[in-house]
Design a protein around this motif. Sequence first.
Motif, short mmCIF file in Angstrom:
data_model
loop_
_atom_site.label_atom_id
_atom_site.label_comp_id
_atom_site.label_asym_id
_atom_site.label_seq_id
_atom_site.Cartn_x
_atom_site.Cartn_y
_atom_site.Cartn_z
N ALA A 16 38.98 -40.16 22.01
CA ALA A 16 38.92 -41.37 21.80
C ALA A 16 38.32 -41.88 20.69
CB ALA A 16 40.13 -42.52 22.10
N ASN A 34 39.78 -40.90 15.39
CA ASN A 34 40.68 -41.81 14.14
C ASN A 34 40.70 -41.22 12.98
OD1 ASN A 34 42.17 -43.78 15.72
ND2 ASN A 34 40.05 -43.85 17.22
N SER A 35 39.44 -41.36 12.41
CA SER A 35 38.64 -41.68 11.38
C SER A 35 38.91 -40.03 10.77
CB SER A 35 36.91 -41.69 11.09
OG SER A 35 36.44 -41.26 9.43
N ARG A 48 43.22 -40.57 9.87
CA ARG A 48 43.58 -41.34 8.76
C ARG A 48 43.19 -40.15 8.07
NH1 ARG A 48 38.98 -44.59 8.09
NH2 ARG A 48 38.41 -42.74 6.24
N ARG A 93 48.50 -37.45 13.78
CA ARG A 93 49.41 -38.70 13.61
C ARG A 93 49.52 -39.98 14.42
NH1 ARG A 93 45.38 -42.35 12.44
NH2 ARG A 93 46.65 -44.50 11.19
N VAL A 121 47.59 -39.94 17.42
CA VAL A 121 46.73 -40.82 16.98
C VAL A 121 47.13 -42.41 17.42
CG1 VAL A 121 44.89 -42.01 16.07
CG2 VAL A 121 45.17 -39.59 16.19
N ASP A 177 46.78 -45.29 20.20
CA ASP A 177 46.43 -47.08 20.19
C ASP A 177 47.82 -47.61 20.81
OD1 ASP A 177 44.36 -45.80 18.32
OD2 ASP A 177 46.08 -46.22 16.26
N ARG A 222 46.17 -50.44 23.38
CA ARG A 222 45.98 -51.63 22.27
C ARG A 222 46.85 -53.28 22.66
NH1 ARG A 222 41.23 -50.21 19.61
NH2 ARG A 222 41.54 -47.72 18.98
N SER A 273 45.97 -42.85 27.94
CA SER A 273 44.35 -42.59 27.18
C SER A 273 44.24 -41.26 27.29
CB SER A 273 43.51 -43.41 27.22
OG SER A 273 42.34 -43.74 28.40
#
Length: 594
Positions: free
Chosen positions: A258, A262-263, A266, A310, A313, A317, A320, A334
């Motif tokens: 996790a 993320n980066s 993106r 994507r 991911v 999320d 959250r 998760s």
Amino acid sequence: MNPLAEYQRRLAERRELSEREEKLHRRIGNARLLTGIAGAILAFFVFGETFFGPGWLVVPLAAFVVLVVIHARVVERLERANRAVSFYERGLERLEDRWIGKGEMGERFHNPAHVYAEDLDLFGKGSLFELLCVTRTRSGEDTLAGWLLAPASREEAAARQQAIAELRPRLDLREDLAVLGASVRSGTEPEALARWAAAPVVSFPTGARIIAAILALAVIATFGLYMARVSTRTPFLVALITELGYGFFLGTRTLRVAGAVNSPARDLALFATLLQRIENEPCDAPLIREMRARLAASGLVASAEIRRLRRLVAILDWQRNILFAPIAMALLWSAQIAMAIERWRRVSSPHIAEWISGIGEFEALTALAGYSFEHPGDPFPDLAEVEGGCFEAEALGHPLMPLSHCVRNDVRLGGDLRLLIVSGSNMSGKSTLLRAVGLNAVLAWAGAPVRAARLKIAPLSVGASIRVLDSLQDGRSRFYAEITRLREIVALATGPRTLLFLMDELLSGTNSHDRKIGAGAIVRTLVERGGIGLITTHDLALANIAADFPGRAVNVHFEDTLDNGRLHFDYHLREGVVERSNALDLMRSVGLEV
């Protein structure tokens, strides 16, 4: 199609579109504000124990939500219109010779040790790279720079020519890539993406995926039975504690996945739009078909695979969200999504480098296609297989000079003629001629059009000694730096391609006696090893080198005239040796008493 007129027409259209979207943007923004105020006033009455019920709040809330959605779309269209305006403004700057210092200069590619990059102004302010580079990704920049720094084979260059010729009229495509790529340029980190793709896959214990799914189902089932009063809460608590314990067991691996995804996700999402454009663009050029085949060689559709990552991911999320977090914890959310991400990476990460490379290659081709579109008078060279090499140009010009100031000359090398000795006064155009020859050779073997009426060129390796500087850091004098470069050029002459050598004021850092002997020996070595090239000099003693190579070397020169104390240059190449020097005239013209 006239590129200047077309750019002006499209720029006017995009500006008009931008103005319309800007007005709509302001109107919807005001409407949102008014809707919010109306909702606040209505809430005052609703909660003030009036006859208004809570249902009345649905109307302003629904209107506000609709306006938010519409506003987001208007903002997106406005940003695209503004990017298109910038694209055509940059194009007009290039066509009107206002481009210097306003584009990507390729500073990170500077390499003083390269055998011609610094000498030919490949990178930096006002460089060939700045003129050509309209790519939006670092991969595109890397590919374009690589093509300029190393000549392609005849087959590769010819394939690029064909692809560039097909892409040349596709202005809509280049606009789309520029509009799509604006966010890519600012948002992507290809190095981090490559490291993530190359990192070892996080391995979960055997059967973890099945165990996690079974435990999640057990929690759901026991909770349902408890709520239906079919069983006590004990089975539910046992299943939940067991699942939480297993989640804690998988926690380190889950956090690693996790935290790392993320980066890259993106960045890949931004690349996906470009990849989809490549996948859907109809092209018959073999090079582009081959590129598409490489992208699809794994059986995966790159853009679709990236969208799938994507989505994973985005689903990850969800945990959250403060309302969903307890549910996510109870379902090993998760951990299950992390395992799905690693399965994706196991299948797709070996191909990420190919995807990025494909984008870079396509962008480099479209950049050269744009250059070709903007210079319709520049033809593709004839890439010839000629024994011993050749460089035969008619009306050769310097590609970085404005067309209105570009004086063209014929240059012929090959066959028996191996060397042109160019003499002339200071500022007469000798160095410019060398750079014109070198830059057009670089363009030719990158697959691009050239600044000439016609160019026939054989496979050549360029070696240049035009701008060689001393180095205080390296403890090298200018003369030592020059002879080091000459050694590298001589070494190139033994390579598989014919050497094209370009030497300005050869060995000017030593005395006339040593200079003549050294220059003669170096030129003799290069010619005997099959090289072709030009050397310049304003030392007329070096012009006598031509006598050592009867039939293989000729003298040519540039002239200047003095009129009422002012020097005039016509920059036209003539046969023979220059008959006068202008050094004293130049010194007097700046006020020196000589």
